[in-house]
Design a protein around this motif. Structure first.
Motif, short mmCIF file in Angstrom:
data_model
loop_
_atom_site.label_atom_id
_atom_site.label_comp_id
_atom_site.label_asym_id
_atom_site.label_seq_id
_atom_site.Cartn_x
_atom_site.Cartn_y
_atom_site.Cartn_z
N ARG A 69 41.03 79.06 69.32
CA ARG A 69 39.82 79.72 68.80
C ARG A 69 39.74 81.18 69.22
O ARG A 69 39.23 82.01 68.47
N VAL A 80 39.18 76.04 62.96
CA VAL A 80 40.13 75.33 63.82
C VAL A 80 39.66 73.89 63.99
O VAL A 80 38.48 73.65 64.24
N LEU A 82 40.49 70.44 66.14
CA LEU A 82 41.22 69.79 67.24
C LEU A 82 41.37 68.33 66.90
O LEU A 82 40.41 67.55 67.00
N ARG A 101 39.69 61.95 60.13
CA ARG A 101 39.38 63.07 59.26
C ARG A 101 40.38 63.10 58.11
O ARG A 101 41.52 62.66 58.24
N LYS B 146 35.83 69.52 74.73
CA LYS B 146 35.96 68.61 73.58
C LYS B 146 34.62 68.42 72.89
O LYS B 146 34.56 68.30 71.67
N GLU B 149 34.26 71.24 70.59
CA GLU B 149 35.16 71.10 69.43
C GLU B 149 34.60 70.09 68.43
O GLU B 149 34.63 70.31 67.22
N GLU B 150 34.10 68.99 68.95
CA GLU B 150 33.55 67.96 68.06
C GLU B 150 32.28 68.46 67.38
O GLU B 150 32.09 68.22 66.18
N GLU B 152 31.46 71.41 66.58
CA GLU B 152 31.81 72.40 65.55
C GLU B 152 32.10 71.72 64.21
O GLU B 152 31.84 72.26 63.14
#
Lengths: 439, 439
Positions: A69, A80, A82, A101, B146, B149-150, B152
């Protein structure tokens, strides 16, 4: 289909893998009118060429890693994700991830790199770990440091000898750099801190099946590296095949070499992208691609870096090195940009080989830029400058430069930590100790 | 008995634990005619007061750790054993380790520190990890990163909210410093790199059961820290009990607060040394010791630091902080030295409280040295100087100082890595995504 209908608005580009190739492709698309998604199972880009220095306690993982990021912060069209890719649904034009996903694409760039190959002997992986990820590197670091700790306390001469024997399998750049770094770690930095470990009872053995180490370099440079390693106390065994690996050591042809630390740097195979794509692969698992890196039957799916088997116009295969991945990434990024804009396509890809370098410890390197060949300390300075320069992120550069300078001036190892949950030492040593104690 | 017979030659001192207390004891014995063994299950000494900065991605583990062998390099009478102690055989005068070692002692110093205490609810440990070891810290770091990230990628508002809610349980120094550091990490550094996370949808909640945070400080300083936290956007909930913890969040009394990241800083219990020694312990598991730190029935076994329940001459318990452990370590080391030399014993131990400090982010701290009380930026400067100064090893000091300066000037987080093998994201998010995808 809804997924296709939206392509009339803004094309979706998905890049799998934020290594050198994937990031170069992303950067080349910075100003393109695309909706870009980079998927990686890690949240950081890793500067893999220096990973062996994490494994040998010179650098910390954060020194050679930059959050993806942060790297892409200035790129407004990129997002981005993950997550770990587990499949590509070519018919539905979607990338499928471990967490369920499903990411639609109009163009797909696959840049997932390579893993170790044990040439069909995957059971060797436990006893002979390789170094491809941060976790690999910290595990190898713990293994080396634990061997020293055990040797210090071990009274049985044969076991001590096995604990102080370090075997590196593979005489390419990774194996050579690893052998040099282990020699320094073990002989200098650790030598000062351990009472019962001396240079005399340490063996470092670099094993190469071919006729010389660093086969990618000219013969005189490779021979010069060979001599430099021997001067550091590394035994270089060329034309030697590893025929078995276990917790107790290696078989070199018919000779048994007891060694508790064996490190694998002998071969790689591509990531399982070929399976996801259901595409033909070569023997190393690399996906066979066209002159524009596309799948033969799918011009919108491009495979680059260590994942691809790419034959240049001269018939030579594109090597599995960072500059080749970067150049290919940049080229396919530009290709997608021109297609999206219906602009003229870029000139055909041509690999510019900027040269190669490898370092042996903190004083010696070999450099071959074609027009310039260097060995020894001047080459080491050039190697250092180049590696610090290419590190992503100012802090990493600063941090690595100060770590190296510190380590150079003092022979001190700053990152000599054994972390991770498995601190229990190896079983064989334990049993021996118990027997001795009972005696 | 052979073990006792050898004491007529050179007394054997065993120190369990190379924390602040154990190392101070070792140093105090540097010139004593003893055979010294330091046993630790890690190969490094950890500067625990800065561990929360590893958990919040400001520092790397190697920045706050120094190999025990390096620390004791200059001490000729000391040897280091990397192993985990599992028992003490008081009758045979031996320390027993996980790997079957049996280490004889004439004097034993137990300095094994403390672990988290969940007040009988050990099942909360998985959902609400604490921060005592390097592995704890890197795990918490991965958990926080994390969650971002999740968040987002999450479209469900309720889940996003839970992912962006960070609960810190415990308003002591660790909890306060952690809350401040998370606020900065999440709001500034990460805020720039994430497209869909803004300050508005982030909640950071510090929960304290008592009437105020930092109860060890004077009331005006603790109130000043309270306001500083609120100014950084941390909600401080005092007089609030955590009655349940799960993967989904916490119960604060009867109120349910959905939160995916819960960090435990609420209590500690001593290491299991009391069990090894078969000695009486207090409610927190600390071994009850005499005025000279010895076991009531065994003057040659000394227990210090967080492992001991030590009542001063004024009846006050010795606090579980680094300076107290250091002072006790130094004192018992000197005591053993005088006994070995049959010299006069040192003057009785008396704790010198040099004061306390705590920091809230990169601009604010509170400092109480008794003769000097500071808050705000001047206090932060003093806090930084003190912590860099007390770090063991020149390289760590240099490295931490440059990391802080870099982070201070740029708001950049240098160590924002999610490492470890478990990269799979939390299950609940997965299922939701799959449902959405199917929809």
């Amino acid at each position: 289909m809804a997924a296709i209908a939206t392509t009339t608005t803004i094309p979706r580009v998905v890049i799998i893998g934020a290594g050198f190739g994937g990031l170069a492709a992303a950067h080349a698309l910075k100003h393109a009118p695309v909706d870009l998604t980079i998927v990686d199972r890690r949240n950081f880009h890793l500067f893999q060429p220096l990973l062996y220095q994490v494994a040998t306690a010179s650098l910390s993982p954060a020194d050679i890693a930059a959050p993806i990021r942060s790297v892409l912060r200035g790129q407004a069209n990129a997002r981005v994700v993950l997550d770990k890719v587990v499949d590509v649904d070519r018919r539905a034009r979607r990338v499928v991830t471990e967490n369920g996903r499903s990411i639609p694409f109009d163009y797909l760039v696959v840049a997932t790199g390579a893993r170790h190959s044990y040439f069909g002997r995957d059971d060797w992986a436990v006893a002979a770990p390789g170094i491809k990820t941060v976790d690999d590197a910290t595990r190898v670091r713990a293994k080396i440091l634990k061997a020293l700790e055990e040797a210090e306390l071990e009274d049985d001469e044969a076991i001590r000898k096995a604990l102080l024997t370090f075997v590196i399998v593979g005489g390419g750049p990774t194996g050579v750099e690893m052998a040099g770094a282990i020699a320094e770690l073990v002989r200098h930095a650790a030598g000062r801190d351990f009472r019962r470990i001396s240079s005399d009872n340490i063996s470092i053995v670099l094993v190469e099946a071919g006729p010389r180490i660093l086969p990618g370099f000219r013969e005189e440079l490779s021979s010069s590296a060979h001599h430099a390693l021997e001067a550091m106390g590394v035994s270089v065994a060329i034309r030697t095949m590893v025929t078995d690996v276990s917790d107790e050591g290696v078989m070199l042809g018919a000779m048994r070499l007891p060694a508790r630390t064996v490190i694998w740097a002998a071969g790689v195979k591509a990531s399982p992208a070929g399976r996801w794509l259901d595409a033909p692969v070569d023997r190393a698992g690399r996906v066979k691609v066209e002159a524009d890196f596309s799948l033969p039957d799918d011009p919108a799916i491009l495979v680059i870096g260590d994942t691809a088997a790419y034959a240049g116009t001269d018939g030579a295969m594109l090597p599995g090195v960072a500059p080749a991945a970067k150049q290919a990434g940049h080229w396919v990024g530009s290709l997608i940009a021109t297609r999206v804009l219906s602009a003229p396509e870029p000139v055909p890809f041509r690999y510019r080989d900027a040269g190669s370098m490898a370092t042996i410890g903190r004083k010696f390197a070999i450099v071959d830029l074609g027009w310039l060949r260097l060995t020894g300390f001047p080459a080491w300075l050039l190697w250092s400058a180049a590696h610090v320069w290419f590190l992503i992120g100012f802090r990493s550069r600063l941090s690595v430069a100060t770590s190296w300078l510190w380590s150079y001036l003092t022979y001190e190892r700053g990152a000599r930590l054994i972390t991770g949950r498995e601190i229990a030492l190896a079983r064989p040593a334990t049993e021996t100790l118990q027997q001795k104690d009972a005696a």
